[in-house]
Each structure stands twice: as C-alpha cells, then as structure tokens.
Design an enzyme around this catalytic site. Structure first.
Site, PDB file in Angstrom:
ATOM      1  CB  CYS A 155      -0.978  -0.009   1.171  1.00 41.26           C
ATOM      2  SG  CYS A 155      -2.159  -1.374   1.084  1.00 41.26           S
ATOM      3  CG  HIS A 288      -1.980   4.595   5.749  1.00 44.93           C
ATOM      4  ND1 HIS A 288      -1.852   4.497   4.381  1.00 44.93           N
ATOM      5  CD2 HIS A 288      -2.183   3.332   6.196  1.00 44.93           C
ATOM      6  CE1 HIS A 288      -1.969   3.231   4.013  1.00 44.93           C
ATOM      7  NE2 HIS A 288      -2.174   2.498   5.097  1.00 44.93           N
ATOM      8  CG  HIS A 323      -6.564   1.209   1.680  1.00 43.53           C
ATOM      9  ND1 HIS A 323      -5.597   1.797   0.897  1.00 43.53           N
ATOM     10  CD2 HIS A 323      -5.895   0.568   2.687  1.00 43.53           C
ATOM     11  CE1 HIS A 323      -4.404   1.519   1.383  1.00 43.53           C
ATOM     12  NE2 HIS A 323      -4.552   0.772   2.472  1.00 43.53           N
TER      13      HIS A 323
END
Length: 577
Positions: A155, A288, A323
């Site tokens: 990620c 994040h 996400h």
C-alpha cells in the site's frame, strides 16, 4: 540547491475521473464508496470504492486498443492527464522516466483466465499478470518513454515511486519523472483483506471509536516531477515543491503496525528533517487512516509523538475514495495538491465519535491556506513513507545532489541450492518461511558479514514474480473452489515486498525499504535505485536482494509459453568508499 517540483498531476478514483471531478467531490464531501457494480465477486455485501467506468468505457476515452489489464487502463487515464498538464512533449518524454507502483498488476485478468490456461487457452494474457507489465502498458500508451520501472511495496507502492523518482532527479538521471501508481479491484485482494477480517460491511470511519475496518477502492494517480531549474527553463507552471520525504520500515510485523508507530514516526520526522521544517509548520496531514483498529491507533500515537501540542488538521480521504491500496500514496498526493491550490482541508467523512487516545480528525471541510502538507502512506511489512508538499521553496531544506566520482565497493553472494540456515534462524522462524526465503536470508547475512555491515542503511529487493508459493496457495483455491475458506496467512505473505520486510525484521533495520518488480530487469532496477541513494548521500551502504520463487503450479503455466522460474537467491551490498 537542487529542488524537486511538481508540474503536472492526474487522478482517477471512486470520487471522479480527472482533477476537476475529484475536486468537486471533495468540495461536496461526497464519498464514492457504495455497492459493488463492476467487480464480479460473491461478496456483494462489501462496500467498495469503484471507478464508475467499465473497461470498455475507459478505452473509449483514449486511443489505445492493445491488450491491457484494468490497472493499466486506469493508469493510462491518470498518467495522460498528468503529462498533458505538465506540457511534456514527445521529445521530453523520451528523456524522462515512468515509475509506477502496483501490487495487483494484472491479477483481475489472471483470475478470469487462470482455469483457461490449464487447458492451453487464452495464453496471451499470461503476459499481463506481473506488476511490471502494467507499467510497460502505460508507457506504451503514452509514447516512447526513456525508462520505466515498477515499485511494489503493497500500500505504499505509489508514494515510494514518487520518492524513487525524486531521488532519480537528484542523481541527474532523468529530465522528468512521471511517478505514481495504479490498482484495480480484484477478487484476490478483496478476499485477502476479507480473510484478515479487516473489511467493514458499512462505509468506513477512519479514527472513529466505532471503526471496524477498511473499504477497498481502486484508482490511479501520477505526478510529473522535475527539478525547479528544469521546470523554469522550459516555462512550466510549478504546482508545488516536494520539500521533504522519507521511506522507513517499522520492522515489527508483516501486517500489524507497532503500538507506538515507530516506522510512521521515523518517516514523518525524516520528511520534516529533509524539508528543514519544524512540526509546527505543517498545516495539514493527509493520514494513512485506513479505519482498521490497529492502523488508526498506531498512526494516532505516531502523530502525537511527532506533533505534540502542535497537532495540525488531520483527515483521511480514504473515507471517500476507499483504500486504493498500491495507488493510495499518489491518489492522496494529488488530493493534497488540490487542497493546497484551492485552500481547504478535506473532510474525514463518516466520523462522529472520538476514539480513545486517538487524534480528532477534521469532520467537515475547513477553508484554510495550506503552505505545507504532509501525506502518509503505510503498508504491509511495516513499509512506511511520508512526503511533504510546500507552496514555496524552503530555504532550510537539506541539500542533496550528485556526489561526483563516487567509488563503490561491491560484495555478492549467490545461492541456488538448499541451505543450512541454523546459524541465522531458529527452527521456529524457519518453519514459517519458504525454502527460498531462507536462502535469501542466508545470502543476505553472509554478504553483510563480507562487507562488515551489521545493519544496512537500506534494503532494496528486485523480483519479477514475487512470493509465488504463497500467491498460488491463495490464487489456486480462489479460482477453483470459490471465495470461501481462504487462508489469511497465504495472502499476507504473498506481497512482493514480503522478503524485504522479513529481512528488515531480522536485521532490525528501520531504514529505506523498497521492492522493484519489473520483469527480468527487476534486480538491475533495484541496484539502480540503490545507487541513487549512495550518489545523493541518502545512504552509505545498501543491501540489494534478487530473488524469484519456483512454484510447480505456476511453472506449469509458464512452461506453456516457454518460460520457467528457478530458485536463485542473490544478495549484494553496495558501499560508498
């Protein structure tokens, strides 16, 4: 002083195709998360952030009829917007680089054709599977690009692509760099995250006391990077300065973040140090903020350690986009650019209840002049990265540039057979690893001993196919038996950066940590990235790993197109003399 600037940006996500649609959604606080429409999955109950276009509809937006995965198609959309805004000519493109981050790559194509391959059908789509093929397709659609490569650190992939691109420019190795990432939704990673039980069945709520997990999204975003001098010489408009950045490693756990957020703390303080800024200078942090219990608590703790009483405005725009995994770092970088340009802090939508010992995010848009924005991107393996965008050049920014006539020492170990690992691993540690991972660790430790380096400043891996044993342990039953009963252990060890993460944990190395996955050139590209760190003084020594992992089921497929994977582990230590 050599400064890195952004002169173009492009984005596509669940909240819009292009910067204008994205801006309008941000200003309306409009989430793009909803019911699944395009991904063909049995788990329709899970909300996702899909791009509201089919592959055929994406292709209609540009002239490209070659074979392409959905990740590549999304990437082409975003990269074209970026180079058009920056005014990158064909001649300049030939002198430039494309660095793209992805983990899924062409996995959604693989899922569709996996069973066909067993019978010798649709074999041409095997070429779309690996991460590097996505970048090569984007480069082909853009035109003749001077150099292209692929970062794959789960990620944080896209933000690490931007960091690698900035280092490339500091090392005088390109005129411009188009950097970012792309990731489409696939059944592989939807079921992977579901097996870890970290997907919310409602719209996600980052930093909320009731948070129950993330919503997966898809998208792509790219920025055009160049030096300030180069941009001014060609009359390009400067959108922002990349004043600071850092890539660090938590070196704690493959999927969980440490309680005190050590890796995140080191990334944020490292970026501040490069920018020459104190914590009080940051106006906004794009967190994040995945909405998982572990991430939001760990990131909150790290933010408090960094900012103390000077906590800036904080929000997670994953509450709107979902996400976007490997693309998230660049998607959120472009969102930060829009926020700086139009003077507002974006909402952390769906937030209502403060979490215990957590930060309080911005629940609704706030008008505010933003001179310095911090953007965080964290990943499996504790791969933590941070970037700071500034409206103006910073006088106290640390200077990095080419160290002329640098001399490098090189130490190398190659292992092709089973190894006696007992000098470096306990029996319990070894049982959890594949034979190839054990080879890599032995090769790395032996090479570090030759070089007289105990803990390297950086660990960089090059792999074409990644951890194929764990990948196949998840992919094969997914395609044959369906989306139930899949093992989380196989998924969380299937990412390309697993080996870099394991080495960081073994060596207690919190430094720069990256992985390149770009076909047979992967190891060479990892070495090239290592040289950027050494030539700019960002590291004094770097451990570079090259590996691929043989799996019988995967080799049976590759054999149909005349390829195979062999178990070879290579370790190189490069030291500046």
């Amino acid at each position: 002083m050599k400064r890195i600037v952004i002169t173009g940006a492009g984005i596509v996500s669940a909240i819009g195709v292009g910067k204008q649609e994205t801006l309008e959604s941000l200003l309306r606080e409009q989430s793009g998360i909803g019911s699944m429409q395009i991904l063909e999955s049995a788990h329709k109950e899970l909300p996702v952030g899909e791009v509201k276009l089919t592959d055929a509809e994406i292709r209609k937006r540009f002239i490209y009829d070659g074979p392409a995965s959905r990740s590549a198609l999304l990437g082409i959309l975003a990269a074209r917007e970026a180079i058009e805004e920056a005014g990158v000519s064909k001649t300049l493109l030939e002198q430039s680089a494309l660095i793209s981050g992805t983990t899924v790559g062409g996995m959604e194509t693989t899922e569709r054709d996996y069973l066909n391959w067993q019978h010798g059908a649709n074999l041409e789509t095997i070429a779309l599977h690996d991460a590097g093929s996505t970048t090569k397709t984007i480069a082909d659609a853009l035109g003749k690009v001077g150099y292209c490569t692929t970062t794959s650190t789960a990620c944080s992939s896209a933000l690490n692509a931007i960091i690698s691109g900035a280092n490339m420019l500091l090392a005088d190795d390109a005129a411009c760099v188009i950097a970012g990432g792309t990731e489409c939704l696939s059944r592989f990673h939807l079921n992977g995250f579901n097996s870890l039980m970290i997907l919310d069945h409602e719209k996600c709520r980052p930093f909320d006391n009731t948070r129950a997990g993330l919503n997966l999204g898809e998208g792509a975003a790219y920025v055009v990077l160049e030096t300030e001098e180069h941009a001014l010489q060609r009359g390009a408009k400067i959108l922002a300065y990349v004043s600071g950045y850092a890539n660090t490693c938590d070196a704690y756990h493959q999927t969980a973040s440490s309680e005190n957020g050590e890796g995140a703390y080191l990334a944020m303080t490292g970026a501040l140090r490069m920018a020459g800024l104190g914590p009080e200078a940051i106006d906004y942090v794009n967190a994040h903020g995945t909405a998982t219990p572990n991430n939001d608590q760990s990131e909150s703790n790290a933010l408090k350690r960094v900012f103390g009483e000077h906590m800036p405005a904080v929000s997670s725009t994953k509450s709107m986009t979902g996400h976007t995994t490997s693309a998230s770092g660049s998607v959120e970088t472009v969102i930060c650019l829009l926020c700086m340009q139009y003077g507002f802090v974006p909402a952390n939508v769906n937030w209502h209840t403060p979490m215990s010992n957590g930060i309080i995010p911005v629940a609704h848009n706030e008008q505010k002049k933003l001179q310095h924005i911090m953007c965080n991107s964290f990943a499996f393996g504790g791969n933590d990265s941070c970037i700071i965008l500034s409206e103006q050049p910073q006088p106290n920014q640390r200077h990095y540039g080419v160290i002329k006539d640098i001399s490098l020492s090189r130490y190398e170990t190659v292992i092709e057979s089973p190894v006696d690992y007992r000098q470096y691993l306990t029996t319990m540690e070894a049982r959890r690893m594949t034979e190839q991972t054990r080879r890599v660790i032995v090769a790395a430790r032996q090479t570090l001993e030759q070089a007289k380096v105990s803990v390297p400043d950086a660990i960089i891996t090059g792999t074409e196919w990644g951890c194929m044993i764990h990948t196949m342990q998840f992919l094969d039953p997914l395609c044959r038996d369906g989306e139930e009963g899949l093992k989380p252990t196989s998924f969380m060890q299937s990412t390309h950066n697993t080996v870099s993460a394991v080495l960081a944990m073994q060596l207690k190395c919190h430094g720069y940590n990256s992985t390149f996955s770009h076909g047979p050139e992967s190891f060479a590209h990892a070495c090239r990235d290592a040289e950027y760190l050494l030539k700019t003084g960002l590291a004094k020594n770097v451990l570079v790993i090259g590996f691929d992992e043989a799996d019988e089921r995967w080799n049976n497929i590759l054999n149909k197109v005349g390829k195979t994977v062999n178990n070879v582990a290579k370790a190189v230590v490069l030291k500046a003399r």
